[in-house]
Enzyme design. Structure first.
Site, mmCIF file in Angstrom:
data_model
loop_
_atom_site.group_PDB
_atom_site.id
_atom_site.type_symbol
_atom_site.label_atom_id
_atom_site.label_comp_id
_atom_site.label_asym_id
_atom_site.label_seq_id
_atom_site.Cartn_x
_atom_site.Cartn_y
_atom_site.Cartn_z
ATOM 1 C CD GLU A 1 16.678 57.209 49.429
ATOM 2 O OE1 GLU A 1 16.689 56.352 50.329
ATOM 3 O OE2 GLU A 1 15.704 57.928 49.192
ATOM 4 C CG HIS B 1 3.129 61.042 53.440
ATOM 5 N ND1 HIS B 1 3.176 59.801 54.004
ATOM 6 C CD2 HIS B 1 4.237 61.152 52.675
ATOM 7 C CE1 HIS B 1 4.277 59.173 53.609
ATOM 8 N NE2 HIS B 1 4.934 59.966 52.791
ATOM 9 C CD GLU C 1 5.963 55.483 50.394
ATOM 10 O OE1 GLU C 1 6.665 56.436 50.783
ATOM 11 O OE2 GLU C 1 6.268 54.798 49.383
ATOM 12 C CG HIS D 1 10.814 62.251 49.999
ATOM 13 N ND1 HIS D 1 11.587 62.187 51.128
ATOM 14 C CD2 HIS D 1 10.527 63.563 49.822
ATOM 15 C CE1 HIS D 1 11.737 63.398 51.643
ATOM 16 N NE2 HIS D 1 11.094 64.257 50.870
ATOM 17 C CD GLU D 2 11.292 57.459 49.132
ATOM 18 O OE1 GLU D 2 10.126 57.727 48.818
ATOM 19 O OE2 GLU D 2 11.778 57.764 50.231
ATOM 20 C CD GLU E 1 14.441 60.938 50.371
ATOM 21 O OE1 GLU E 1 14.680 60.796 51.562
ATOM 22 O OE2 GLU E 1 13.794 60.097 49.703
ATOM 23 C CD GLU F 1 14.711 59.210 54.656
ATOM 24 O OE1 GLU F 1 13.680 59.849 54.908
ATOM 25 O OE2 GLU F 1 14.796 58.414 53.705
#
Lengths: 696, 696
Positions: free
Chosen positions: A169, A405, A407, A475-476, A494, A500
């Site tokens: 990132e 979602h 996480e 993501h990540e 991502e 973001e």
């Protein structure tokens, strides 16, 4: 005498065992050979110019010696392939797969071990992989190193980010190779977990431009059961050597014959557009393993997400966790409430969005990050103010799909042991898509995001999800390498610096989105989350100076330039309602395509792409620029001849500027045909988005 | 002068902050104090004799300093507890829980960190644990070391096995502490994976006997979210210091306040029977977390298992994997066929066994061991010759329960990610119990069987299984520490050298089963798999010299001396059918008890136990000896006065000897009352088993 003897020797050895294979266009040639110690090497030329000089190939094994010298060639095999296939979702309806293949079989004489090297040369570039065939002398083995070299011809301009085993990132640096230096970087960049591998280690895809104007890209395809390849640069010789995240005890990969490595790729062209348009990464992956793909659909979505990034609400129930780095004076409240979710569902239904993402719906966010905590989320327990049944029933009634979602906070051990329960919960309530997240240091402790175990995890989740007919947006994760061909429910990732970062860090400079299509996007769609209309964070708090580093018009153009079958309209509903005319483009634009034309491209500078929406005659165009204003004239000859189109042009207003006047846009409606030409005028950090709807 | 000054100083310091707490019997006293550097220490006496001399307590944290000195006492708290509870399954119907407690609150003045030490003194011994209270100065923390010392008073005789982070399956050594030396051990012992921690490291429970005749045992209770404690011995000073398996990156434990360590225990008595009969380990664990325990039942079972150990059949379908270390000439075939399973079901039904275990039913066994392979078993795919539905339907019809088998080959990552699927598969076919196995190096790689992560896994599986109403019997797990009180569906574990080693290794010497009740069994029931009638492996192949190191009669006695609510009749059906009179004892003996009397005990020498079967007036007695013949006279005063019983005595025949004549047994039937005395006569390596059934 001495000089000519050496030259003669090299010549002789090259001749002795040299093999070559050309691209169908015959412009690209890959050469393979063994030197006098039996060390395998290869080289690449483009239009007779060297691109990769002789570069060694090989491995160091754990407790089983090396596989990098002492080889003889025991056989070669050639193949010519020319076929095509249809992606489930994609930039084009049909992908041509055309290459020439050379397989070289090697035997290490002192050990009897066998190793094959397979070259595939496409018109876009060279790919090669190592194959460890089933053999008596090698069954289970552990790799300590893969030493694949990419010996470059000069001090090319490079678009690079640090070789970090835990994150991609970063903002891209644009420097000559000789100026690559991770120690000189400002690391106050908003990245949560960093594990930079070395001072001169960079990530792949590594995009470069030679002084002679050759665009060269080093990457890989089909990374499976293998760690991610990073590149160690010698900044004096411009030699790159592959380097990989070790596991917790310092091993690189555990393999059993028969095994293959990912494909190592070298793309090259004198036209930058060829790199953006390439399909070789997908072609190097295996066909879909999902038979019935009818449930895999493109998706435009909104969600409870950006409001936490700008500090308007929080992920956690107790109101402490947003992405802001500033202290706010106003009281913050939990974003993922039933009521707020219904508001987003209403908004999605009204404006024709397919899905609604809700982050912060589940317990655990009060203490989710930064403590290397194993048991944070259980993925099945909503906060008391989020009624899953009420929300999913409401969404169903409104014809909107909810996006789950998950996480993990990097605790993959916890996620894997709860995976079936999490997905059963989703099916119970009708969720057909999930966004996963891996913010934090990995658990099992000692593993990196880019290690073999984690690569396996990132490939395992879509595989497991497919059994539940669930689409995955990770993501990540480690960055994709075309694996979405094999698991087309892995619709986006991502794995790069997304929009973001503009909300709460130093952000993404205007050139950022002109580089991603030459780097990260080569491996697969990115959930970049464009569409931010309230560009400046001072909108939310006057003390804030963060902002999106584009104009509003460029945010629109990104829906076309950043290919993804999953596209978020990331801003808050109330912000879209303030700019309904500009919002219309986001409502209109497609996310799945029959045709794609890269009209203009220069990494770090500009990109213009036109795409034809799947199953329609509608075209959409996006043009973006970096920090410099730009004018260009484009021919609309991609449109169907004989048809007249209404073109709605969303462009930067007069005086618009990403920093000084970013929301300044204007909308023009004109009629055009395939014979028309259009003058594009992009502000600094600006862009143009156009929809072309046939009138006849 | 010098001597008295030192003596005075110690006296003064001890007084300054000394605390003490006695057992309810007042025979055992634990002392706590701080030395002049504020280092916490404790000591223990028994009947005024020192048992543990002053021994330091404390921790080394990662990046957060130490917690071993600079403390002051900020408060103390006492409690007297006297209650009782009923175990779901057990040796007795009611367990008394009686102890005196002392909590000492400490503050490290230089850092402000808080640490509490809680002592509980039972009549059986001393327990203490560390408590890290919730506090501002310590939230998340990582332990690098726990340095708990056990400073012994002399060169006691010890029953020890090497401190190995991956295995407890060793033969016990019986030596003075000064002769402990792992480097002198013969490690050709059949143990697959060894990770011995140090030259003088031994395992707990460590059973000792002082020269004055005190029986001393160092162990721990309630190991949760914490690695297993091993003990580093200083063979000159007889000081033990706790040592723990690190994780892959060298950390010991990840904790967050409030947190507690397991209980460190020191049991002491001048009567060895008190150690065997102790209940403090269970008392130190939390009550059952399962509300409805009606599905948790004792179980006697047979199974397709020993036939692979003796080389008569194989785990794998292709016929290559048995446990034999010899080459057989006869062709081997897969054991877990539908037909063979039905044979075992018939046998179980005919003889009243509750369950049938089938190992080798699922794909993966061809290449299951020794290659650190992550994906070996999926736990849901039977071999083609094992029809799960047919087998489970047949068992149901016959009133027999099938026992599932999940060998993980150490790949816990793989097991956890498939756990729900595996258990759903079990429920689909009606399996209510599972035997798990962990043979091999752990994956995630770098972890040990005894590390914090694996302890969590071993505790997690019964917890998850409880949701499916499944009982768990784990093999190659970390050894239990009373956790079956909290998860009573965790009905048994292996976690020591089981009977199986007699089939294909140097085996278990005759003393082995007289030591286990003083060591491994203190933590919980063991699935030892007794009941081998064909003692010598030459029965199967004349070239084999391996054998069980007991007489047949001793195999019967083990059903009483080795407490477990799960008991296998491990031998082959055809072997039992050859000795139906002896087999009758295995059919009769209970596996769950209302009363238990330890009649005679000396570690390493002999053990005699009588138990009253749950809900009946039936008593069963087991007496075993080591390699020495033994005679003793026992009083039957445990029987109900006034009742007459038929006693069936299964004893070694004349001239019986574990090595020379092991199958030689005789059966006598006599009438007895509580006033009777019996003369027991045990052969070398022999035993006696008796059933007492009331006649009135």
């Amino acid at each position: 005498m001495k000089f000519s003897f050496t030259a003669l020797l090299i010549f002789f050895l090259s001749i002795a065992s040299a093999q070559s294979v050309k691209s169908p266009s015959e412009e690209i040639v890959a050469y393979f050979g063994l030197n006098k110690e039996g060390k395998p090497y290869y080289s690449v030329t483009y239009k007779n110019q060297p691109v990769i000089k002789e570069s060694y190939l090989g491995f160091v094994l754990k407790n089983q010696g090396t596989l990098n010298s002492g080889f003889t060639v025991t056989g070669t095999k050639s193949a010519v392939v020319n076929d095509s296939w249809r992606p489930v979702l994609g930039e084009v309806a049909v992908i041509d797969n055309k290459y020439n293949e050379l397989s070289v079989s090697l035997r290490q004489e002192s050990t009897g071990k066998l190793l094959n090297i397979i070259f595939r040369v496409f018109n876009e570039g060279v790919a090669f992989r190592y194959e460890f065939p089933k053999q008596d002398k090698l069954n289970y083995f552990i790799l300590k190193e893969e030493n694949t070299q990419f010996n470059l011809t000069g001090d090319h301009k490079a678009f690079w980010i640090p070789g970090d085993f835990d994150s991609q990132e970063y903002v891209y640096n644009e420097t000559p190779l000789s100026k690559v230096d991770n120690e000189a970087l400002d690391l106050d960049n908003g990245i949560a977990v960093k594990s930079i591998a070395g001072r001169y280690t960079v990530q792949s895809p590594l995009m470069m431009k030679s002084k002679k104007g050759l665009y060269i890209n080093i990457f890989e395809a089909a990374v499976k059961n293998y760690p991610v390849m990073h590149l160690d640069l010698n900044p004096e010789t411009f030699e790159l050597t592959s380097v990989f995240a070790p596991n917790a005890i310092g091993d690189m990969a555990y393999l059993q014959t028969p095994a293959v490595t990912p494909w190592r790729t070298i793309m090259v062209s004198d036209d930058a557009r060829d790199i953006v348009a390439q399909k070789m990464i997908l072609n190097l992956n295996e066909p879909s393993k999902i038979e019935d793909t009818s449930w895999i659909k493109p998706m435009k979505y909104v969600g409870i997400w950006w409001e936490m990034h700008v500090g308007e609400s929080t992920w956690d129930y107790s109101g402490t966790q947003d992405a802001s780095q500033k202290k706010f004076t106003k009281k913050k409240t939990h974003g993922a409430t039933t009521e707020n979710t219904k508001r987003y569902i209403d908004f999605a239904a009204k404006h024709g969005f397919d899905g609604v993402l809700v982050e912060g719906w589940n317990t655990g966010w009060e203490d989710w990050f930064g403590n290397w905590k194993e048991e944070v989320f259980d993925f099945t327990t909503p906060y008391p103010d989020f009624d899953v049944k009420e929300v999913t029933d409401y969404a169903k009634k409104k014809g909107v799909k909810m996006i789950m979602h998950h996480e993990t906070s990097g605790s993959v051990a916890n996620y894997e042991r709860r995976l079936d329960r999490a997905y059963n919960f989703m099916k119970q309530y009708g969720y057909g898509a999930v966004k996963t997240g891996y913010v934090g240091k990995i658990i099992p402790r000692g593993e990196f995001h880019d290690g073999q175990s984690m690569v396996n995890h990132f490939n395992y989740v879509p595989q497991r999800a497919a059994e539940y007919k669930v689409m995955v947006n990770s993501h990540e994760s480690s960055r994709p390498t075309g694996i979405q061909r094999t698991w087309p429910n892995y619709i986006a990732a991502e794995a790069a610096r997304g929009n973001e970062f503009n909300g709460w860090s130093n952000g993404n400079p205007p050139a950022h989105e002109t580089i991603l299509p030459f780097t990260r996007l080569l491996g697969g769609p990115m959930d970049y989350t464009p569409g931010i209309f309230e560009i400046k964070m001072s909108h939310y708090d006057p003390t804030k100076t963060e902002q999106v580093h584009t104009t509003l018009a460029k945010q629109l153009a990104l829906y076309v330039t950043m290919y993804s079958p999953l596209q978020m309209a990331a801003d808050l509903p109330e912000n879209y309602e303030k700019y309904p005319d500009a919002f219309q483009f986001i409502k209109d634009v497609a996310a799945d395509w029959d045709e794609t034309e890269v009209l203009e491209a220069e990494p770090g500078d500009y990109l213009t792409i036109a795409r034809k929406a799947k199953g329609t005659e509608n075209w959409f165009l996006g043009a973006i620029t970096d920090e410099n204003a730009r004018k260009s004239t484009i021919s609309l000859d991609f449109l169907t001849p004989g048809k007249e189109y209404e073109a709605v042009i969303y462009q930067d207003g007069k005086g618009a500027d990403w920093k000084k006047d970013p929301i300044n846009y204007e909308i023009k409606i004109i009629k055009v045909t395939a014979k028309s030409k259009l003058n594009l005028k992009l502000a600094p950090g600006g862009g143009t988005a156009i929809s072309f709807i046939p009138l006849n």
